[in-house]
Write an enzyme that holds these catalytic residues in place. Structure first.
Site, PDB file in Angstrom:
ATOM      1  N   GLU A   1       0.827  -0.948   0.118  1.00 15.08           N
ATOM      2  CA  GLU A   1      -0.045  -0.084   0.187  1.00 15.08           C
ATOM      3  C   GLU A   1       1.022   1.193  -0.049  1.00 15.08           C
ATOM      4  O   GLU A   1       1.910   1.215   0.637  1.00 15.08           O
ATOM      5  CB  GLU A   1      -0.931   0.005   1.450  1.00 15.08           C
ATOM      6  CG  GLU A   1      -1.412   1.207   1.653  1.00 15.08           C
ATOM      7  CD  GLU A   1      -2.406   1.831   0.421  1.00 15.08           C
ATOM      8  OE1 GLU A   1      -3.304   0.912  -0.264  1.00 15.08           O
ATOM      9  OE2 GLU A   1      -2.351   3.059   0.341  1.00 15.08           O
TER      10      GLU A   1
ATOM     11  N   ARG B   1     -16.980   3.083   6.369  1.00 15.68           N
ATOM     12  CA  ARG B   1     -16.135   2.426   5.719  1.00 15.68           C
ATOM     13  C   ARG B   1     -14.714   2.258   6.460  1.00 15.68           C
ATOM     14  O   ARG B   1     -14.182   0.984   6.403  1.00 15.68           O
ATOM     15  CB  ARG B   1     -15.645   3.424   4.506  1.00 15.68           C
ATOM     16  CG  ARG B   1     -16.762   3.579   3.803  1.00 15.68           C
ATOM     17  CD  ARG B   1     -16.573   4.693   2.644  1.00 15.68           C
ATOM     18  NE  ARG B   1     -15.775   4.037   1.586  1.00 15.68           N
ATOM     19  CZ  ARG B   1     -16.300   3.419   0.476  1.00 15.68           C
ATOM     20  NH1 ARG B   1     -17.428   3.539   0.318  1.00 15.68           N
ATOM     21  NH2 ARG B   1     -15.584   2.976  -0.432  1.00 15.68           N
TER      22      ARG B   1
ATOM     23  N   TYR C   1     -28.331   6.591   5.464  1.00 18.17           N
ATOM     24  CA  TYR C   1     -28.388   5.185   6.428  1.00 18.17           C
ATOM     25  C   TYR C   1     -27.764   5.464   7.504  1.00 18.17           C
ATOM     26  O   TYR C   1     -26.708   6.174   7.569  1.00 18.17           O
ATOM     27  CB  TYR C   1     -28.237   4.023   5.398  1.00 18.17           C
ATOM     28  CG  TYR C   1     -26.989   3.755   4.695  1.00 18.17           C
ATOM     29  CD1 TYR C   1     -25.791   3.607   5.265  1.00 18.17           C
ATOM     30  CD2 TYR C   1     -26.825   3.908   3.460  1.00 18.17           C
ATOM     31  CE1 TYR C   1     -24.608   3.592   4.608  1.00 18.17           C
ATOM     32  CE2 TYR C   1     -25.743   4.124   2.438  1.00 18.17           C
ATOM     33  CZ  TYR C   1     -24.486   3.793   3.323  1.00 18.17           C
ATOM     34  OH  TYR C   1     -23.455   3.791   2.505  1.00 18.17           O
TER      35      TYR C   1
ATOM     36  N   ASP D   1     -12.069  -1.455  -8.300  1.00 21.85           N
ATOM     37  CA  ASP D   1     -12.319  -0.107  -8.875  1.00 21.85           C
ATOM     38  C   ASP D   1     -11.074   0.024  -9.994  1.00 21.85           C
ATOM     39  O   ASP D   1     -11.245   0.691 -11.314  1.00 21.85           O
ATOM     40  CB  ASP D   1     -12.067   1.024  -8.251  1.00 21.85           C
ATOM     41  CG  ASP D   1     -13.332   1.492  -7.527  1.00 21.85           C
ATOM     42  OD1 ASP D   1     -14.321   0.731  -7.717  1.00 21.85           O
ATOM     43  OD2 ASP D   1     -13.590   2.406  -6.896  1.00 21.85           O
TER      44      ASP D   1
END
Ligand code: FAD
Length: 394
Positions: free
Chosen positions: A33, A107, A213, A291
């Site tokens: 990463e 998230r 939500y 993605d």
């Protein structure tokens, strides 16, 4: 441990969930990463049963139950008077029908749950991939400021601006979808007077829609307010947005929508980009995931779910053909590309459907929704939610 070392570029939801699926299949997995810390934007994500099935089977059921919220329903409503267009149960009936729950999560909570399940020595932070060289049996990885590494298989899970994708197929800019999204999180106690149920709500109106939500054990309300806009002229893809601009855009909308926008302290504005489906995802021992290969509008709430599915199918294909990784990647692409492309197309079509201006087309849409004939009725979404991505081979 199976013989193969798999290098995953990117520690987002796609990369970490793929790493978990590959570890569970017995591979030696290394995640690289570029950032110095794992992190996600302050916003929510919906985890539908096709994704929760995979995460439960990877041992995350307890953690998802702890950090997630199980909504009662998906409630699609008209923009001004809030009239119900379609209400699809998402709680126990959905779990009974599809075998796994639908969660709404922050998230960062989801990413932390994934990261906690991976041995830390397998996650290499501060590693930005800049190039790779592929021979018939190895892939050599080059990083901006770190030593090279060698792996048997390379997976680019490095997001919409994927470097791996650019290195494989050449540079190409994602396309602006003509939509921007204001996103924000609101402490739930500020919304008490608005009587907002524990549902995922979608208010649909002319040229825009509003989704909200609860996340984080119902302590926070997440919202995404989508507005059509002709161009995106700012340099950055995401920026601090003005609450006043969002309120102006949603002038005349339902009091719950206005109330949420009035209660938020700060909002971020995102330009929404996607890409047309790619003809291929793989070359030799290198492939793409999430993605990086199928960026889509968030209007099916399936971008992360599809990335999670990718990882499960990739692990299954490599396990079935570990002596022929390039062949396994062809199988992976054959199984995944059509499904992800279909999701990209549906997500795009929902832009038109959600944003119809009041008139005959909108009336026809509302009538069809009232019959449960479109959209999220169980029969219509069964092909999405019933899919078992970890067992894709006949
Ligand atoms: P990313 O999350 O972009 O991760 C890529 C990672 O790769 C990053 O950590 C990055 O730092 C790293 N990286 C990049 N380049 C390099 C490099 N060269 N070397 C090393 N590392 C690198 N999906 C759903 O399923 N449900 C939803 O409800 C939902 N809602 C959404 C709402 C909005 C408004 C938006 C915009 C999207 C939504 N999505 C949703 C889609 C979902 O967020 C994405 O599809 C998903 O997060 C993509 O994950 P990823 O791991 O593929 O990419």
């Amino acid at each position: 441990m199976r013989g193969l070392t798999v290098g995953v570029i990117g520690g987002g939801i796609g990369g970490l969930s793929a790493a978990l699926s590959l570890l569970a299949a017995g591979f030696d997995v290394q995640v690289y990463e570029r950032s110095r810390a794992l992190g996600e934007v302050g916003a929510g994500v919906q985890v539908s049963p096709n994704a929760s099935r995979i995460l439960h089977n990877l041992g995350l059921a307890g953690e998802l139950a702890r950090v997630g919220v199980k909504p009662l329903a998906l409630h699609q409503r008209r923009w001004d008077d809030g009239r119900t267009l379609l209400r699809t149960p998402l709680g126990e009936p959905l779990e009974d029908r599809f075998g796994f729950p639908h969660y709404q999560a922050h998230r960062a909570d989801l990413l932390a749950a994934l990261a906690a399940a991976i041995p830390p020595e397998r996650i290499h932070l501060g590693h930005r991939l800049t190039a790779f060289d592929q021979t018939h049996d190895r892939v050599r990885l080059r990083f901006a400021a770190q030593d090279d590494a060698e792996v048997d298989v390379l997976v680019g899970a490095d997001g919409i601006h994927s470097d791996v994708r650019g290195l494989l197929f050449g540079p190409e800019r994602p396309r602006f979808t003509g939509c921007i999204a204001y996103r924000g999180l609101i402490p739930a106690e500020r919304l008490e007077g608005l009587d907002i149920e524990v549902t995922a709500q979608v208010f649909m109106g002319p040229g825009q829609h509003f989704v909200n939500y609860y996340v984080s054990g119902r302590r926070l309300m997440n919202f995404v307010a989508i507005v059509e806009q002709g161009t995106w002229t700012r340099e950055s893809w995401t920026d601090r947005g003005e609450v006043a601009d969002a309120l102006k855009a949603f002038d005349g909308w339902h009091p719950q929508v206005r109330g949420m926008l009035e209660a938020v302290d700060e909002t971020f504005v995102w330009a929404l980009f996607d890409r047309p489906p790619l003809p291929h995802w793989s070359q030799g021992r290198v492939t793409l995931l999430g993605d990086a290969c199928h960026a889509m509008l968030p209007f099916m709430a399936q971008g992360a779910a599809q990335a999670i599915e990718d990882g499960a199918t990739l692990a299954a294909c490599l396990a079935a053909k570990s002596d022929d990784p390039a062949g396994a990647l062809i199988d992976y692409e054959r199984l995944r590309l059509p499904r992800a492309s279909r999701m990209q197309a549906l997500s795009s079509e929902n832009k038109t459907r959600f944003h119809l201006h009041d008139g005959p087309d909108q009336e026809a849409r509302d009538e069809a929704m009232a019959k449960g004939a479109t959209d999220w009725s169980y029969d219509v979404v069964a092909w999405i939610y019933d899919h078992d991505a970890a067992n894709p081979l006949p």
